[in-house]
Design an enzyme around this catalytic site. Sequence first.
Site, PDB file in Angstrom:
ATOM      1  N   ASP A 150       0.807  -1.220   0.000  1.00 53.24           N
ATOM      2  CA  ASP A 150       0.000   0.000   0.000  1.00 53.24           C
ATOM      3  C   ASP A 150       0.843   1.275   0.000  1.00 53.24           C
ATOM      4  OD1 ASP A 150      -2.377  -1.573   0.126  1.00 53.24           O
ATOM      5  OD2 ASP A 150      -1.895  -1.919   2.233  1.00 53.24           O
ATOM      6  N   LYS A 185       1.796   2.047  -5.212  1.00 50.10           N
ATOM      7  CA  LYS A 185       2.385   1.519  -6.448  1.00 50.10           C
ATOM      8  C   LYS A 185       1.434   1.637  -7.633  1.00 50.10           C
ATOM      9  CE  LYS A 185       2.991  -2.478  -4.505  1.00 50.10           C
ATOM     10  NZ  LYS A 185       2.709  -2.259  -3.084  1.00 50.10           N
TER      11      LYS A 185
HETATM   12  P1  IMP Z   1      -2.382 -12.946   2.237  1.00 53.02           P
HETATM   13  O1  IMP Z   1      -1.466 -12.406   1.210  1.00 53.02           O
HETATM   14  O2  IMP Z   1      -3.834 -12.689   1.948  1.00 53.02           O
HETATM   15  O3  IMP Z   1      -2.099 -14.385   2.568  1.00 53.02           O
HETATM   16  O4  IMP Z   1      -2.105 -12.140   3.605  1.00 53.02           O
HETATM   17  C1  IMP Z   1      -0.862 -12.228   4.276  1.00 53.02           C
HETATM   18  C2  IMP Z   1      -0.475 -10.873   4.831  1.00 53.02           C
HETATM   19  O5  IMP Z   1      -0.179  -9.979   3.763  1.00 53.02           O
HETATM   20  C3  IMP Z   1      -1.570 -10.176   5.645  1.00 53.02           C
HETATM   21  O6  IMP Z   1      -0.949  -9.409   6.664  1.00 53.02           O
HETATM   22  C4  IMP Z   1      -2.223  -9.258   4.632  1.00 53.02           C
HETATM   23  O7  IMP Z   1      -2.851  -8.163   5.240  1.00 53.02           O
HETATM   24  C5  IMP Z   1      -0.996  -8.823   3.852  1.00 53.02           C
HETATM   25  N1  IMP Z   1      -1.321  -8.382   2.499  1.00 53.02           N
HETATM   26  C6  IMP Z   1      -1.637  -9.155   1.435  1.00 53.02           C
HETATM   27  N2  IMP Z   1      -1.852  -8.406   0.354  1.00 53.02           N
HETATM   28  C7  IMP Z   1      -1.675  -7.131   0.722  1.00 53.02           C
HETATM   29  C8  IMP Z   1      -1.724  -5.878   0.017  1.00 53.02           C
HETATM   30  O8  IMP Z   1      -1.974  -5.803  -1.189  1.00 53.02           O
HETATM   31  N3  IMP Z   1      -1.481  -4.757   0.758  1.00 53.02           N
HETATM   32  C9  IMP Z   1      -1.169  -4.820   2.066  1.00 53.02           C
HETATM   33  N4  IMP Z   1      -1.088  -5.956   2.763  1.00 53.02           N
HETATM   34  C10 IMP Z   1      -1.337  -7.105   2.089  1.00 53.02           C
HETATM   35 MG    MG Z   2      -2.940  -1.940  -1.747  1.00 53.69          MG
END
Ligand code: IMP
Ligand code: MG
Length: 398
Positions: A7, A10
């Site tokens: 976040d 990008k």
């Molecule tokens: P997952 O990728 O859904 O398995 O989540 C694993 C961790 O990555 C968690 O803490 C999510 O909040 C974080 N996360 C996954 N995608 C994003 C994103 O696009 N922005 C910020 N955090 C992310």
């Molecule tokens: Mg994002």
Amino acid sequence: MGLQWGDEGKGKVVDYLADRFDAVARFNGGSNAGHTVVIGERRHTFHLIPSGALKGKELLVGAGVAVDPSVMKDELAMLPDDARSRLTVDGRCSLVSPMDKELDAKLEEMRGSSAIGTTRRGIGPAYAMRALRLSPRVSDLLNGFDFGPAESFYKKFGLDTSGLDEWAEESRRLLTGLAGDTGARVREVCDGGGSVIYETSQGTLLDLVHGSYPYVTATHTVSSYAPAAMGIAPSYAGEPLGVMKCYVTRVGGGPFPTEVSGELGDRIRSLGMEYGATTGRPRRVGWLDLVALKYAVELNGVKEVAISKLDVLSKVKELRACVAYSLDGSETHDFQGSLPRLGEVKPVYGPPISLQGAEFGSGLSPETRRLIEYVEGELGVRVTLVSYGEERSKTVSL
Ligand code: IMP
Ligand code: MG
């Protein structure tokens, strides 16, 4: 490249830079990502389609991406009609099934108080299925995939697989005509004198191996992964550009040394509209962390940086930057070494910097210049792009 916990802005940067390229490629992650592009009053959030979609560019979804066909279908429906004809999805992409999403939720429940706080988009299970050699890939699906072993596996976890056939059929319908070899396409574009920009999902500190494990995502998020994930030689990947916010946010669980709670944290969250683009969850906010940023700069080999959200801190009295971590009475600058005990380190802050009252639009005000020089000096990089608002036009190229 995202230099923090995702976040960083990008999506906006890729949209802005897309003009200079012939194609925009996503190479990792899945629909856990939420990349926001704002044009006038309209706000677009991309989860799977590269952020260059609104610039009429060729769109490539590389082999490192975990593709959820239902999300891709919805996203295409919201884009201009020609978007589909500009899109190629690599045949080697693993697919995210509805069972992967259910499994994601089950695993989080199993973890209880140490839940990762995933987006529940099935990303971890989909990549795990790939590593287990059980995952349907785009090309397999289109050429007749035997779901037997995957189905048996899901059933062992008590998942209902009755919808699998219907899901496969719908996915086939969406992906027919989209599948291709994106690595070969990159070579074709570049060898013909064109160029491609590669867009990462998430941030460096969420890298599966190099981030704050286990509170990370399930893929690599560092620059060196781009060529492997795209199926190209490193020579096609060019120089990485790092994107950072002038503060930090993190969604989900895990250590966050510079986290700011209370009223000030709430204020920055609301000024910066820091709510997850995918899940709507309030993001945790904190001060700039130069220890973590230096690590990210080194890991990615970044020499150029874009800084975003300057407008947010121009409305706050001061900005703090953590210059070292303190642990057991001694100071360290070693982020990787601190990782096993990152939850215990105390940030050591440098003298406060202030962006208060900084103005944007007609050149850079002295406050902004000071911050840029500070970041350049501390990180040994050049700041080449400044973003001071969500809207596409609120960008200065330096
Ligand atoms: P997952 O990728 O859904 O398995 O989540 C694993 C961790 O990555 C968690 O803490 C999510 O909040 C974080 N996360 C996954 N995608 C994003 C994103 O696009 N922005 C910020 N955090 C992310
Ligand atoms: Mg994002």
